[in-house]
Structure formats: C-alpha cells, structure tokens
Design an enzyme around this catalytic site. Sequence first.
Site, PDB file in Angstrom:
ATOM      1  N   SER A   1       9.048  28.017  18.386  1.00  0.00           N
ATOM      2  CA  SER A   1      10.104  27.779  19.385  1.00  0.00           C
ATOM      3  C   SER A   1      11.417  27.396  18.710  1.00  0.00           C
ATOM      4  CB  SER A   1       9.669  26.723  20.397  1.00  0.00           C
ATOM      5  OG  SER A   1       9.305  25.516  19.739  1.00  0.00           O
TER       6      SER A   1
ATOM      7  N   HIS B   1      43.603  18.839  -1.691  1.00  0.00           N
ATOM      8  CA  HIS B   1      43.766  20.286  -1.598  1.00  0.00           C
ATOM      9  C   HIS B   1      43.659  20.943  -2.967  1.00  0.00           C
ATOM     10  CE1 HIS B   1      45.033  23.935   0.437  1.00  0.00           C
ATOM     11  NE2 HIS B   1      45.922  24.152  -0.541  1.00  0.00           N
TER      12      HIS B   1
ATOM     13  N   ARG C   1      14.419  21.193  15.278  1.00  0.00           N
ATOM     14  CA  ARG C   1      14.388  20.324  16.454  1.00  0.00           C
ATOM     15  C   ARG C   1      14.902  18.925  16.078  1.00  0.00           C
ATOM     16  NH1 ARG C   1      11.724  21.036  21.090  1.00  0.00           N
ATOM     17  NH2 ARG C   1      10.417  22.675  20.166  1.00  0.00           N
ATOM     18  N   GLY C   2      15.774  18.380  16.900  1.00  0.00           N
ATOM     19  CA  GLY C   2      16.351  17.068  16.640  1.00  0.00           C
ATOM     20  C   GLY C   2      17.716  17.129  15.983  1.00  0.00           C
TER      21      GLY C   2
ATOM     22  N   ARG D   1       4.381  16.676   9.865  1.00  0.00           N
ATOM     23  CA  ARG D   1       3.664  15.786   8.961  1.00  0.00           C
ATOM     24  C   ARG D   1       2.919  14.714   9.758  1.00  0.00           C
ATOM     25  NH1 ARG D   1       5.298  16.230   3.693  1.00  0.00           N
ATOM     26  NH2 ARG D   1       4.778  14.068   3.180  1.00  0.00           N
TER      27      ARG D   1
ATOM     28  N   CYS E   1      12.033  15.886  -2.080  1.00  0.00           N
ATOM     29  CA  CYS E   1      13.478  15.994  -2.340  1.00  0.00           C
ATOM     30  C   CYS E   1      13.812  16.519  -3.732  1.00  0.00           C
ATOM     31  CB  CYS E   1      14.143  14.625  -2.177  1.00  0.00           C
ATOM     32  SG  CYS E   1      13.560  13.651  -0.796  1.00  0.00           S
TER      33      CYS E   1
ATOM     34  N   ILE F   1       0.865  -1.183   0.000  1.00  0.00           N
ATOM     35  CA  ILE F   1       0.000   0.000   0.000  1.00  0.00           C
ATOM     36  C   ILE F   1       0.898   1.227   0.000  1.00  0.00           C
ATOM     37  CG2 ILE F   1      -1.956   1.152   1.070  1.00  0.00           C
ATOM     38  CD1 ILE F   1      -2.461  -1.371   2.683  1.00  0.00           C
TER      39      ILE F   1
ATOM     40  N   SER G   1      10.750  23.936  10.948  1.00  0.00           N
ATOM     41  CA  SER G   1      11.243  22.686  10.393  1.00  0.00           C
ATOM     42  C   SER G   1      12.236  22.922   9.262  1.00  0.00           C
ATOM     43  CB  SER G   1      10.068  21.869   9.834  1.00  0.00           C
ATOM     44  OG  SER G   1       9.468  22.568   8.743  1.00  0.00           O
TER      45      SER G   1
ATOM     46  N   GLY H   1       2.839   3.888  -3.272  1.00  0.00           N
ATOM     47  CA  GLY H   1       3.781   3.848  -4.380  1.00  0.00           C
ATOM     48  C   GLY H   1       4.839   4.928  -4.287  1.00  0.00           C
TER      49      GLY H   1
END
Length: 494
Positions: free
Chosen positions: A217, A469, A221-222, A284, A60, A14, A194, A16
């Site tokens: 805030s 370099h 986050r994370g 989400r 993406c 379920i 986000s 795609g």
Amino acid sequence: MTSSHGYEYDLVVIGGGSGGLAVSKEAAKLGAKVCCLDYVVPTPKGTKWGLGGTCVNVGCIPKKLMHQAGILGEGFSDARAFGWQVNNEGHDWPKMVTGIQDYIGGLNWGYRTALRDNKVQYLNAKGAFVDPHTLQCTKKNGSTSNITFDKCVIAVGGRPKYLGVEGDKECCITSDDVFSLEKSPGKTLCIGASYISLETAGFLTALGNEVTVMARSVFLRGFDTEIADKIVDYMETHGTKIVRAAVPKKFEMEGDKVKVTYTLTDFGFDTTEVYDTVMLAVGRDACTGDLGLDKAGVELCPSGKIDAKGEQTNVPHIYAIGDVLEQRQELTPVAIQAGQLLARRLYANGTVAMDYNAVPTTVFTPLEYGCVGLSEEDAKKTYGEDNIEVYVSYFKPLEWQTNHEQHDGKDIRADNSCYAKLITHIPDNERVIGLHYLGPNAGEVTQGYAVAMKCGVTKAQFDATIGIHPTIAEEFTTLSVTKRSGEDAMKKGC
C-alpha cells in the site's frame, strides 16, 4: 558510589546497541556499578555480528556506506560532463563488503574497549528476568548464571519481521543479512514500502543490479506523503521497478534462485517471478518476547513494545530506551540521548528529560530526503488547513547543471527534480512546524535547520537569514511561493 541496596550491580543494561552502550557508559562515569549484556541471535540465514547493535552492524553505518558507493557510481556521468575521461567498468561487490565489514569490526572492538575503560562489566550473554531484581544470563555454550541489580534498563531494540507465509525464512533475507552477502545479490526483489526497502533498492540499483520494489500500500508511511511519492517516482525513473498493490503469497527455491508467488490485489489474481535474491523489509518487531518480562511485572503493549513515560516502565526500578519504546522514533541518536539523560537523572540528580519532538531524520534513498517537524498531513490535522502555510520550491542543484546525459531516453539529472517545503503555523507568527528537503546531502542540509526549529524559528527569521551562495541549503532562505497561491514553484535560474 556507595551501594546500600544489597544487589550485585547498581544498574544492569540489557542490550549493547547505541542506547544500551550510551546509558551504560554514562552511568559508570557517574559512579554506578554497571553490567551490560549483549547477545545476537543469528538470523535464519546464519548471519550474526558483534557489539554495537543494529545501527553499527546491520543498519545506519553499512547502509550509508553502500548508499555512498551507489552515489559514486551515479556520479560517473557528472564527472564526464566536467571533462573527466572515466568509464564505468562495473562494481566489485566483494571488495566493497570486505572494506565495510573490516571497518565495522574495528567499531565492535572499539565499543568493547570503551566499556572496559569505563569499568562497565560486559557479558556476551542473553538476559531474561527471573524476578524483578534478577536476570538469568545464558551464554552461547548454553551455560547460565544469575546476576542481581538495583535498577535495570531494557535496550534490546528490534529485529526485522517475516511475513509468515510459506518459505519466507527459508528463501528470503532481511536487512540483517544484506550488508554481509559474499556476492552481489543480482536480480533482487525488495518487499515492503518502508524506508529500509527503498534505501536498499536504491543503492542496489545504483550498483548495477536489476531491482524491483513490491509494496502492498502506502510508501514511507508516517512521512510526508507528497515527498514519498516524489521519491518513488524518482527511483522508478532511474531504473528501479515498482510493483504496487501486491502481496507475497509463497516463496520457493528453484536451484539457487527464489520463485515468488504474489497476488495483485487490484486485479485479484496471482502471478510469479523468479529472483536471485528476495529481501523482506516489512517492519520490525521489538525483541521483548523472550525477556521474561512477566516475571518482572513489566507490562507490554499489543505491539510488543513498552510504554514507558520518561523511559520508566510500570515497574519503577525498570526502565526502557530506544526502539523498544512504544510510539517513539527508532533512531540511533534518539536512543543515545535518551540513555545519557536517563543515567544523569538516576545517578547525578539530573532533571532534563528526553524531548522526542522535532527530531530530524534523513532517508537515504537515491534522492535523499531530510525532514524535521510535522508532515503536511499532520500539520493540517493538528492546526487546521486554514491555519498553516506551505512554502515550496522545485530546483536543480548547480552541480548537476552541466550533465545532459540520458538513460533509456530520460535525463539522469532532470530539471527541477529536487524539492524544498517549509510548513508554518500562521497564528503563531508563522513559526516553522515542518521542514522537508528532497535532494543531495539531505542530512547535512537538515541538521542545521533542526537546531533553528528547536529554538522556535519563524518564517520571517528564515527570510532574514542570508543564504550561502551557491548552495542547496540557501533555498530555504528564499522561499516565497505558497501552495495556496497557485503560483509556479519551478526554479528558472540560479
């Protein structure tokens, strides 16, 4: 494969998207009879898309392409510094969108062809459980049919949240809508702290729009807090407005514009502003609410996601992969690899389980952020502050050195605006447990080091590696200043 279970399919998938397509094709290659269902519920603004899921259609891929468009615009000042006679005559939004959507359309067709070539039955229908081995499939025209299966993989992913305040769905768009807008969004408000909010605000600013980010805030986050703060500071310096400690209260249409009423929580009063476009990027939700999981006996977490150890739910023949999983990275490559490994365990006696540790990722903000491993905060919590060492360096890429242009009195390419951080675990031979990079081409820099970290690389091995370099990535092979030392980490030469 000879089936003795008596069901129509060996495996029904379920969803795609990236994970669903991966597990479908891999299982079919291994001889399973597979059916893949995919159906996109249009957004409140009517946006819909083809096979391939969020990443390809509204994530993406279009994000990276629009980010690249922004980078090219910002590069005009670099080009002038190298002697090119170029002028920025503005940006053609419709041309960009047409090119991106044409490319995505080709990918959609390619995915359908790949399913056919691998003998996967594709149904453009919405699936919901009737019982533990039966799905009802509902097509766009409302017609329904049932299919049965031996095993099932839930790979439905997620969709953007709305705030639940007056006018949000009527007046606002989300990341599901922004990449196919017919005209430039103009004066834009991106609500949320986000990475989706910051990435979108970044490329919209670079494309010449007046953009504001409104956050309640903590940014990102994370992720590593120090890096998050540097990203926001850089964006603010380069033209994106930041409204902190603010909570939207109401949205209203005024002609073709959106009036936003919001509360400044630090001051305790409401204020209003009018924008051409308001985009919500406040998290989400997993698309599990209408799957009929209760009829199959699958248990959900309070978040609406599924806790599935080894991708197996509490119902042994029903599995889940990708963004629908509780406490797993919402990343396309993670879903793909988890799906492929699951198919091999189910149909080829595979034994390799998905490893969710040390997964690299990149945030495509104007100053890109690549990381793998622990943030500095998590490293301290996990091992103790005295047991970690944090190596840091500020620097400016060689390619920026000749650009001395300014915008509103500030350097476009400021000295020491890029940053490298390496976190090591001292008792474990200074094994590297966190790598963080802020600067151009972050994904390319981080990807190679992620392989080394999977192999348990130590700081001594970084030091023993000869850098190429002059490159940005070589910065990690020469890190010597630690935060503990208090020494200046600013770069003073090439």
